[in-house]
Design a protein around this motif. Structure first.
Motif, PDB file in Angstrom:
ATOM      1  N   GLY A 127      27.643 -31.450  58.846  1.00 30.16           N
ATOM      2  CA  GLY A 127      26.690 -32.511  58.536  1.00 30.16           C
ATOM      3  C   GLY A 127      25.744 -32.734  59.700  1.00 30.16           C
ATOM      4  N   MET A 128      24.583 -33.279  59.403  1.00 31.88           N
ATOM      5  CA  MET A 128      23.633 -33.666  60.452  1.00 31.88           C
ATOM      6  C   MET A 128      23.090 -35.039  60.090  1.00 31.88           C
ATOM      7  N   SER A 129      23.062 -35.913  61.085  1.00 31.47           N
ATOM      8  CA  SER A 129      22.403 -37.196  60.874  1.00 31.47           C
ATOM      9  C   SER A 129      21.648 -37.522  62.156  1.00 31.47           C
ATOM     10  N   ARG A 130      20.756 -38.486  62.074  1.00 32.55           N
ATOM     11  CA  ARG A 130      19.968 -38.835  63.270  1.00 32.55           C
ATOM     12  C   ARG A 130      20.427 -40.166  63.834  1.00 32.55           C
ATOM     13  N   ASP A 131      20.785 -40.118  65.090  1.00 33.90           N
ATOM     14  CA  ASP A 131      21.194 -41.327  65.791  1.00 33.90           C
ATOM     15  C   ASP A 131      19.948 -41.892  66.486  1.00 33.90           C
ATOM     16  N   ARG A 132      19.798 -43.210  66.406  1.00 32.12           N
ATOM     17  CA  ARG A 132      18.634 -43.863  66.991  1.00 32.12           C
ATOM     18  C   ARG A 132      18.481 -43.504  68.476  1.00 32.12           C
ATOM     19  N   MET A 212      21.491 -33.806  56.763  1.00 28.84           N
ATOM     20  CA  MET A 212      21.896 -32.572  56.079  1.00 28.84           C
ATOM     21  C   MET A 212      23.380 -32.683  55.803  1.00 28.84           C
ATOM     22  N   ASP A 213      23.771 -32.099  54.684  1.00 24.20           N
ATOM     23  CA  ASP A 213      25.165 -32.156  54.291  1.00 24.20           C
ATOM     24  C   ASP A 213      25.516 -30.821  53.626  1.00 24.20           C
ATOM     25  N   LEU A 214      26.280 -30.001  54.308  1.00 27.07           N
ATOM     26  CA  LEU A 214      26.749 -28.744  53.715  1.00 27.07           C
ATOM     27  C   LEU A 214      28.204 -28.980  53.359  1.00 27.07           C
ATOM     28  N   ASN A 215      28.450 -29.272  52.090  1.00 23.10           N
ATOM     29  CA  ASN A 215      29.775 -29.778  51.723  1.00 23.10           C
ATOM     30  C   ASN A 215      30.182 -29.354  50.326  1.00 23.10           C
ATOM     31  N   PRO A 216      30.992 -28.286  50.218  1.00 18.56           N
ATOM     32  CA  PRO A 216      31.608 -27.570  51.324  1.00 18.56           C
ATOM     33  C   PRO A 216      30.931 -26.238  51.634  1.00 18.56           C
ATOM     34  N   VAL A 217      31.354 -25.702  52.805  1.00 19.07           N
ATOM     35  CA  VAL A 217      31.104 -24.315  53.164  1.00 19.07           C
ATOM     36  C   VAL A 217      32.450 -23.615  53.044  1.00 19.07           C
ATOM     37  N   MET A 218      32.487 -22.465  52.376  1.00 22.42           N
ATOM     38  CA  MET A 218      33.726 -21.694  52.306  1.00 22.42           C
ATOM     39  C   MET A 218      33.790 -20.789  53.533  1.00 22.42           C
TER      40      MET A 218
END
Ligand code: ADP
Ligand code: MG
Length: 236
Positions: A127-132, A212-218
């Motif tokens: 996953g990716m997120s943006r922190d302030r 971004m959310d890669l859920n799931p990756v095998m």
């Protein structure tokens, strides 16, 4: 697929007034960034779904395609391992009917068709997120209950170094599941690290991406493949 560049995808989303990218769009962007994904194509009719399934090669997976539905399985919107045209036809009707019933008002584009990923992999998530304060942050964990219930995840700030990627994989409590467990062979740890680095690179290069959310990756003994993906754009 025609719409592939980030600019195209963003323009399309903005024209439709949405910030959430579809599975198809998200995977196209990941694929461009060198991340292996199950190629996913949109069918706006049952006949088209059957044609795409044939082109893709059986067995296939059908999923609801709707910008308003985030958790596709929650609305009965995912059907795995479909082996015949008859199964695809039936799944198409069932998915659309179920989504209409469980998500009334959602705009349904049709269904997507993609190959069934081989069994025997370990499901992981990235996953990716943006922190302030820190900017883009990457998350790695095992899929399913490991993340939702145990919160067994590792975080690093983008851009990741190769060493960050290695440490993220090694520091989760479920690491033992990746290095071989009973009948499951060890997964390709180098490929996992490479995946994290590519997602980090994409996040760094793309300031307009909020999540971004890669859920799931095998994850397999010989590489990885993302079977579900979702991206969210920053609000303008
Ligand atoms: P959701 O929107 O509910 O997260 P997913 O696309 O993640 O829907 O599908 C639900 C589950 O189905 C996944 O967690 C995975 O176990 C399985 N799955 C989805 N796509 C594939 C695929 N192409 N091959 C194999 N399994 C898949
Ligand atoms: Mg998913």
């Amino acid at each position: 697929m025609t719409v592939t560049t980030l600019t195209d995808v963003v323009r399309q989303a903005q024209a439709e007034g949405r910030t959430v990218l579809t599975e198809e769009e998200s995977k196209a962007l990941l694929s461009q960034a060198g991340v292996r994904v199950t190629e996913t194509r949109l069918a706006i009719s049952k006949a088209r779904a059957v044609a795409l399934a044939k082109e893709t090669g059986y067995p296939v997976v059908l999923k609801i395609a709707s910008p308003d539905i985030t958790h596709k399985s929650d609305v009965g919107g995912v059907r795995l391992n479909l082996a015949t045209a008859a199964a695809v036809r039936r799944a198409y009707d069932e998915i659309v009917a179920s989504a209409r019933a469980k998500a009334p008002g959602a705009h349904i584009q049709g269904v997507t068709v993609q190959p069934m990923a081989p069994s025997g992999g370990v499901e992981v998530i990235v996953g990716m997120s943006r922190d302030r304060q820190f900017g883009p942050v990457l998350m790695f964990g095992l899929g399913g209950v490991a993340v939702e219930v145990l919160q067994d995840v590792a975080f690093r700030i983008v851009p990741l170094t190769r060493r960050d990627a290695r440490e993220m994989v090694q520091e989760i409590k479920g690491y033992g599941l990746l290095t071989g467990f009973r009948s499951t062979p060890p997964v390709d740890l180098k490929a996992l690290e490479e995946l994290l680095l590519r997602v980090s690179d994409l996040a760094e290069r793309t300031p307009g991406l909020a999540e971004m959310d890669l859920n799931p990756v095998m994850a397999y003994s010989d590489g990885t493949i993302a079977v579900d993906a979702r991206m969210v754009l920053e609000k303008e």
